[in-house]
Design an enzyme around this catalytic site. Structure first.
Site, PDB file in Angstrom:
ATOM      1  N   ASP A   2      -7.913  -5.415   0.226  1.00  0.00           N
ATOM      2  CA  ASP A   2      -8.414  -6.297  -0.825  1.00  0.00           C
ATOM      3  C   ASP A   2      -8.035  -7.753  -0.620  1.00  0.00           C
ATOM      4  O   ASP A   2      -8.445  -8.609  -1.401  1.00  0.00           O
ATOM      5  CB  ASP A   2      -7.895  -5.830  -2.190  1.00  0.00           C
ATOM      6  CG  ASP A   2      -8.427  -4.465  -2.550  1.00  0.00           C
ATOM      7  OD1 ASP A   2      -9.621  -4.233  -2.300  1.00  0.00           O
ATOM      8  OD2 ASP A   2      -7.668  -3.632  -3.062  1.00  0.00           O
ATOM      9  N   HIS A  50       0.844  -1.185   0.000  1.00  0.00           N
ATOM     10  CA  HIS A  50       0.000   0.000   0.000  1.00  0.00           C
ATOM     11  C   HIS A  50       0.876   1.230   0.000  1.00  0.00           C
ATOM     12  O   HIS A  50       1.936   1.225   0.628  1.00  0.00           O
ATOM     13  CB  HIS A  50      -0.913   0.006   1.239  1.00  0.00           C
ATOM     14  CG  HIS A  50      -2.066   0.938   1.098  1.00  0.00           C
ATOM     15  ND1 HIS A  50      -1.970   2.266   1.442  1.00  0.00           N
ATOM     16  CD2 HIS A  50      -3.314   0.739   0.630  1.00  0.00           C
ATOM     17  CE1 HIS A  50      -3.138   2.834   1.187  1.00  0.00           C
ATOM     18  NE2 HIS A  50      -3.964   1.951   0.686  1.00  0.00           N
TER      19      HIS A  50
HETATM   20  C1  LIG Z   1      -0.666  -0.861  -3.864  1.00  0.00           C
HETATM   21  C2  LIG Z   1       0.592  -0.605  -4.681  1.00  0.00           C
HETATM   22  C3  LIG Z   1       0.158  -0.083  -6.065  1.00  0.00           C
HETATM   23  C4  LIG Z   1       1.455   0.457  -3.995  1.00  0.00           C
HETATM   24  O1  LIG Z   1       2.393   0.854  -4.906  1.00  0.00           O
HETATM   25  P1  LIG Z   1       3.639   1.771  -4.540  1.00  0.00           P
HETATM   26  O2  LIG Z   1       3.347   2.663  -3.412  1.00  0.00           O
HETATM   27  O3  LIG Z   1       4.075   2.387  -5.802  1.00  0.00           O
HETATM   28  O4  LIG Z   1       4.665   0.683  -3.971  1.00  0.00           O
HETATM   29  P2  LIG Z   1       5.977   0.246  -4.661  1.00  0.00           P
HETATM   30  O5  LIG Z   1       5.669  -0.365  -5.981  1.00  0.00           O
HETATM   31  O6  LIG Z   1       6.901   1.438  -4.645  1.00  0.00           O
HETATM   32  O7  LIG Z   1       6.509  -0.878  -3.658  1.00  0.00           O
HETATM   33  C5  LIG Z   1       7.658  -0.805  -2.863  1.00  0.00           C
HETATM   34  C6  LIG Z   1       8.427  -2.119  -2.977  1.00  0.00           C
HETATM   35  O8  LIG Z   1       7.601  -3.198  -2.539  1.00  0.00           O
HETATM   36  C7  LIG Z   1       7.372  -4.143  -3.595  1.00  0.00           C
HETATM   37  N1  LIG Z   1       5.948  -4.501  -3.594  1.00  0.00           N
HETATM   38  C8  LIG Z   1       4.903  -3.645  -3.462  1.00  0.00           C
HETATM   39  N2  LIG Z   1       3.740  -4.323  -3.522  1.00  0.00           N
HETATM   40  C9  LIG Z   1       4.069  -5.618  -3.707  1.00  0.00           C
HETATM   41  C10 LIG Z   1       3.296  -6.787  -3.877  1.00  0.00           C
HETATM   42  N3  LIG Z   1       1.961  -6.732  -3.860  1.00  0.00           N
HETATM   43  N4  LIG Z   1       3.928  -7.956  -4.062  1.00  0.00           N
HETATM   44  C11 LIG Z   1       5.296  -8.003  -4.095  1.00  0.00           C
HETATM   45  N5  LIG Z   1       6.070  -6.919  -3.940  1.00  0.00           N
HETATM   46  C12 LIG Z   1       5.462  -5.734  -3.751  1.00  0.00           C
HETATM   47  C13 LIG Z   1       7.699  -3.372  -4.874  1.00  0.00           C
HETATM   48  O9  LIG Z   1       8.098  -4.259  -5.909  1.00  0.00           O
HETATM   49  C14 LIG Z   1       8.821  -2.482  -4.404  1.00  0.00           C
HETATM   50  O10 LIG Z   1       9.985  -3.247  -4.347  1.00  0.00           O
HETATM   51  P3  LIG Z   1      11.422  -2.598  -4.713  1.00  0.00           P
HETATM   52  O11 LIG Z   1      11.698  -1.651  -3.581  1.00  0.00           O
HETATM   53  O12 LIG Z   1      12.337  -3.786  -4.728  1.00  0.00           O
HETATM   54  O13 LIG Z   1      11.271  -1.928  -6.034  1.00  0.00           O
HETATM   55  C15 LIG Z   1       1.422  -1.890  -4.837  1.00  0.00           C
HETATM   56  O14 LIG Z   1       1.793  -2.342  -3.546  1.00  0.00           O
HETATM   57  C16 LIG Z   1       0.698  -2.967  -5.597  1.00  0.00           C
HETATM   58  O15 LIG Z   1       0.740  -2.980  -6.835  1.00  0.00           O
HETATM   59  N6  LIG Z   1       0.011  -3.932  -4.883  1.00  0.00           N
HETATM   60  C17 LIG Z   1      -0.733  -4.971  -5.522  1.00  0.00           C
HETATM   61  C18 LIG Z   1      -2.071  -4.418  -5.977  1.00  0.00           C
HETATM   62  C19 LIG Z   1      -3.010  -4.120  -4.820  1.00  0.00           C
HETATM   63  O16 LIG Z   1      -3.216  -4.943  -3.943  1.00  0.00           O
HETATM   64  N7  LIG Z   1      -3.640  -2.925  -4.842  1.00  0.00           N
HETATM   65  C20 LIG Z   1      -4.659  -2.537  -3.879  1.00  0.00           C
HETATM   66  C21 LIG Z   1      -4.199  -1.468  -2.954  1.00  0.00           C
HETATM   67  S1  LIG Z   1      -5.440  -1.144  -1.710  1.00  0.00           S
END
Ligand SMILES: CC(C)(COP(=O)(O)OP(=O)(O)OC[C@H]1O[C@@H](n2cnc3c(N)ncnc32)[C@H](O)[C@@H]1OP(=O)(O)O)[C@@H](O)C(=O)NCCC(=O)NCCS
Length: 388
Positions: free
Chosen positions: A325, A271
């Site tokens: 979720d 998140h």
């Molecule tokens: C929610 C979300 C978009 C947040 O995105 P964000 O703030 O841009 O987070 P980041 O992509 O910068 O994540 C930070 C790190 O954690 C990792 N990470 C984040 N969510 C992850 C997941 N669901 N599974 C595995 N790794 C994850 C990223 O790859 C990143 O790793 P890095 O530092 O090696 O590059 C992202 O966590 C995600 O895509 N989650 C899955 C979709 C989801 O459940 N969305 C609903 C949110 S309520």
């Protein structure tokens, strides 16, 4: 490669992609405490609102009217909302026409747009008129989503029953039968915990559109569009699909290993704000267990817990934990709701959050207009088309 000319814009600016940390305005609506895993609506924790027994109506009233209602105020608000739940025939016709062939969020977005076309006062932008529209939409989202679910299954649309509470009537209009008290109570909790969540992507989208002082319906269609995305509300569908794809608790390890190799983000984890356990996932976890076991889907919950343990052991140090979720799909699935309707269920309560955010900002409205850093050329020579 032509040599790049010196750029005139070289302002030294710090920024993080995705507007992370950018502040839009001051608000008293909700506080997302990402470090401690707490969610507060106007000072009240979601745990208290879920336990309080006032149902979704109490939370919607709190968000839209600004304070916790007393018994008389809550009864009046609930009765008013119930009266507003009916939807125009034109909207039923639209849903009947398109719901089978497209994603339910597309149908919902179009239905909101049509409501705007049917409202003779849609262009009047002031707090009083926007509050009228907000109450109508808060009431009607449940009816529209239920109608979309029915049409997709080839079943007739049901009209609201004003004698029922919002959550119970939503379930009845969707499934065709009055829910038992526990199912209605759990749907109430689901609607409460999804109602509001700070400056998330769909709220920001809706507020950005509304900051142009366009009509509220246009702003809400933007919110619905943003919520549909798999990085936002769409994740709950992906999460259940993942559990179904894994199929067996014994296959969780190999699935996770493969997902790591493919660098797939595991749906339902991570998140932007929560770097601790999402408080909404914490509320849903035991309910997911209860509902999964009650309906013979206990293996889905076991898969979820096993996957959670693996992901948290691997990524918990980075602040990656289950989000809202993660467990919701297991609960909705146990209620007999189609996977494609999960994201629209998110929209049913979030409409109050979107509207409350817009209503709060309207009196102090200033157009949202951020800036990007131009890194292109400034003095390219224009070559006539026949000479390129
Ligand atoms: C929610 C979300 C978009 C947040 O995105 P964000 O703030 O841009 O987070 P980041 O992509 O910068 O994540 C930070 C790190 O954690 C990792 N990470 C984040 N969510 C992850 C997941 N669901 N599974 C595995 N790794 C994850 C990223 O790859 C990143 O790793 P890095 O530092 O090696 O590059 C992202 O966590 C995600 O895509 N989650 C899955 C979709 C989801 O459940 N969305 C609903 C949110 S309520």
């Amino acid at each position: 490669m032509p040599e790049l000319k010196e750029r005139k814009f070289v302002g030294k600016v710090d920024f993080i992609k995705g507007l992370e940390g950018a502040i839009t305005h001051e608000s008293t609506l909700s506080y997302v405490d990402g470090q401690n895993g707490k969610l507060i609506y106007r000072g009240y924790s979601i745990d208290d609102l879920c336990r309080g027994g006032g149902g979704y109506e109490e939370t919607a009233c709190l968000l839209l009217n600004g304070k916790l209602p007393n018994r008389r105020e809550l009864d009046a608000f609930s009765a008013d909302l119930a009266k507003r739940r009916a939807i125009p025939k034109e909207v039923k016709d639209l849903i009947t026409l398109v719901a089978k062939g497209t994603h339910p969020m597309n149908t919902l977005r179009s239905a909101v747009s049509l409501l705007g076309c049917l409202d003779p006062k849609e262009f009047e932008v002031n707090v009083e008129n926007d509050m009228r529209i907000s109450l109508n939409l808060t009431a009607r989202f449940a009816t529209m989503v239920a109608a979309i679910a029915r049409v997709r299954k080839g079943e007739p649309i049901l009209d609201p029953d004003p004698s029922l509470g919002h959550s119970a009537d939503f379930l009845r209009m969707m499934t065709g039968k009055k829910p038992d008290a526990r199912t209605a109570e759990v749907m109430d909790m689901a609607l409460i915990i999804h109602a509001e969540h700070g400056m998330n992507a769909s709220t920001f989208s809706a507020m950005t559109v509304n900051s142009t002082l366009t009509d509220l319906y246009s702003s809400i269609t933007a919110g619905v569009g943003a919520l549909k995305g798999p990085l936002h509300g769409g994740a709950n569908e992906q999460t259940l699909r993942t559990f179904l794809e894994i199929g067996d608790p014994a296959k969780v390890d190999s699935w996770f290993k493969a997902s790591k190799e493919k660098k797939i983000k595991v749906p339902g984890f991570g998140h932007r704000v929560y770097k601790a356990y999402d408080p909404r996932a914490r509320i849903f976890d035991p309910i997911a267990k209860e509902f999964a076991e009650r309906t013979g889907h206990g293996h889905l919950y076991q898969i979820a817990k096993k996957l959670e343990a693996l992901v948290v052991a691997d990524l918990g140090g980075k602040g990656i934990f289950p989000n809202v979720d993660y467990f919701s799909g297991i609960i909705y699935n146990a209620m007999g709701i189609d996977t494609a309707i999960f994201t629209p269920i998110f929209a049913v309560p979030r409409i109050a959050g979107w509207c409350a955010s817009i209503l709060e900002y309207l009196p102090e409205n200033r157009l949202f207009r951020p800036t990007s850093i131009y890194v292109g050329d400034l003095e390219s020579e224009y070559v006539p088309i026949e000479k390129r």
